[in-house]
Design a protein around this motif. Structure first.
Motif, mmCIF file in Angstrom:
data_model
loop_
_atom_site.group_PDB
_atom_site.id
_atom_site.type_symbol
_atom_site.label_atom_id
_atom_site.label_comp_id
_atom_site.label_asym_id
_atom_site.label_seq_id
_atom_site.Cartn_x
_atom_site.Cartn_y
_atom_site.Cartn_z
ATOM 1 N N LEU A 46 -10.742 -17.875 -8.869
ATOM 2 C CA LEU A 46 -12.190 -17.978 -8.971
ATOM 3 C C LEU A 46 -12.591 -19.417 -9.248
ATOM 4 O O LEU A 46 -12.053 -20.063 -10.141
ATOM 5 C CB LEU A 46 -12.676 -17.068 -10.102
ATOM 6 N N LEU A 47 -13.555 -19.928 -8.469
ATOM 7 C CA LEU A 47 -14.077 -21.273 -8.694
ATOM 8 C C LEU A 47 -15.416 -21.235 -9.421
ATOM 9 O O LEU A 47 -15.627 -21.976 -10.373
ATOM 10 C CB LEU A 47 -14.222 -22.024 -7.374
ATOM 11 N N SER A 48 -16.332 -20.381 -8.951
ATOM 12 C CA SER A 48 -17.646 -20.301 -9.592
ATOM 13 C C SER A 48 -18.351 -19.019 -9.187
ATOM 14 O O SER A 48 -18.029 -18.405 -8.171
ATOM 15 C CB SER A 48 -18.519 -21.503 -9.224
ATOM 16 N N ILE A 49 -19.331 -18.651 -10.009
ATOM 17 C CA ILE A 49 -20.200 -17.506 -9.723
ATOM 18 C C ILE A 49 -21.621 -17.973 -9.990
ATOM 19 O O ILE A 49 -21.908 -18.543 -11.048
ATOM 20 C CB ILE A 49 -19.877 -16.294 -10.615
ATOM 21 N N ALA A 50 -22.504 -17.751 -9.041
ATOM 22 C CA ALA A 50 -23.915 -18.111 -9.205
ATOM 23 C C ALA A 50 -24.756 -16.843 -9.170
ATOM 24 O O ALA A 50 -24.670 -16.050 -8.239
ATOM 25 C CB ALA A 50 -24.358 -19.057 -8.099
ATOM 26 N N VAL A 51 -25.544 -16.647 -10.224
ATOM 27 C CA VAL A 51 -26.471 -15.523 -10.329
ATOM 28 C C VAL A 51 -27.839 -16.115 -10.645
ATOM 29 O O VAL A 51 -28.045 -16.616 -11.743
ATOM 30 C CB VAL A 51 -26.042 -14.528 -11.428
ATOM 31 N N GLY A 52 -28.718 -16.090 -9.664
ATOM 32 C CA GLY A 52 -30.022 -16.729 -9.845
ATOM 33 C C GLY A 52 -29.845 -18.217 -10.061
ATOM 34 O O GLY A 52 -29.151 -18.899 -9.300
ATOM 35 N N ASN A 80 -14.794 -12.012 -17.708
ATOM 36 C CA ASN A 80 -13.967 -10.808 -17.817
ATOM 37 C C ASN A 80 -14.538 -9.659 -16.999
ATOM 38 O O ASN A 80 -13.801 -8.890 -16.393
ATOM 39 C CB ASN A 80 -13.807 -10.397 -19.278
ATOM 40 N N ALA A 81 -15.855 -9.542 -16.974
ATOM 41 C CA ALA A 81 -16.478 -8.484 -16.175
ATOM 42 C C ALA A 81 -16.163 -8.671 -14.691
ATOM 43 O O ALA A 81 -15.824 -7.715 -13.992
ATOM 44 C CB ALA A 81 -17.986 -8.465 -16.415
ATOM 45 N N TRP A 82 -16.254 -9.903 -14.206
ATOM 46 C CA TRP A 82 -15.967 -10.149 -12.787
ATOM 47 C C TRP A 82 -14.490 -9.980 -12.463
ATOM 48 O O TRP A 82 -14.136 -9.562 -11.368
ATOM 49 C CB TRP A 82 -16.455 -11.537 -12.368
ATOM 50 N N LEU A 83 -13.631 -10.287 -13.395
ATOM 51 C CA LEU A 83 -12.195 -10.183 -13.134
ATOM 52 C C LEU A 83 -11.667 -8.759 -13.261
ATOM 53 O O LEU A 83 -10.732 -8.378 -12.549
ATOM 54 C CB LEU A 83 -11.418 -11.101 -14.080
#
Length: 151
Positions: A46-52, A80-83
């Motif tokens: 995982l590199l990044s997560i963008a939410v809004g 942790n939720a995403w993983l």
């Protein structure tokens, strides 16, 4: 040592090979869809997560929410939720007619385009769908809060 004829040794060998085949056979590969799946592919980085306007990024060896997020979800909780969130397919759920209430863009190492996940309301929980995929997943409200920073 057992005294067996050549024919009997052949039968023993066949029996052992059959036992080995049955023990190593993956019974889940019988054409049925898996009961659960995960948000991110196994062995992906995982590199990044963008939410809004909020991004989850790794900076100085730690995961951080940028810009500073004043909500009740920490960067580690979101990570942790995403993983580790298992997804349950929404059996018999109709395609949502409403617009999504949230969208997440997930960038993985080695992939040019990000994965886009859409969150749809379905009282009391939510439906989750990856853009370009027909499968819908049930998502409890508590998990939606962690994944999409919904308060």
């Amino acid at each position: 040592m057992l005294k067996l004829s050549r024919r009997n040794w052949n039968n023993v060998l066949i029996f052992v090979v059959l036992l080995l085949m049955f023990s190593l056979y993956d019974w889940r590969g019988t054409g049925q869809a898996p009961a659960t799946t995960s948000l991110l592919p196994e062995q992906s980085q995982l590199l990044s997560i963008a939410v809004g306007d909020v991004r989850l990024v790794q900076a100085a060896g730690q995961w951080q929410l940028q810009p500073r997020y004043g909500g009740s979800v920490s960067a580690q909780q979101m990570l942790n939720a995403w993983l580790y969130t298992p997804l349950q397919p929404a059996v018999g759920a109709a395609k949502p007619t409403q617009a999504p209430v949230a969208q997440a863009s997930v960038q993985l190492a080695g992939e040019f385009a990000p994965q886009i996940w859409l969150l749809y309301p379905a009282a009391p929980d939510y439906l989750l769908q990856q853009v370009g995929q027909p499968q819908l997943y049930l998502l409890p409200a508590a998990q939606a809060r962690l994944l999409f920073l919904i308060d």
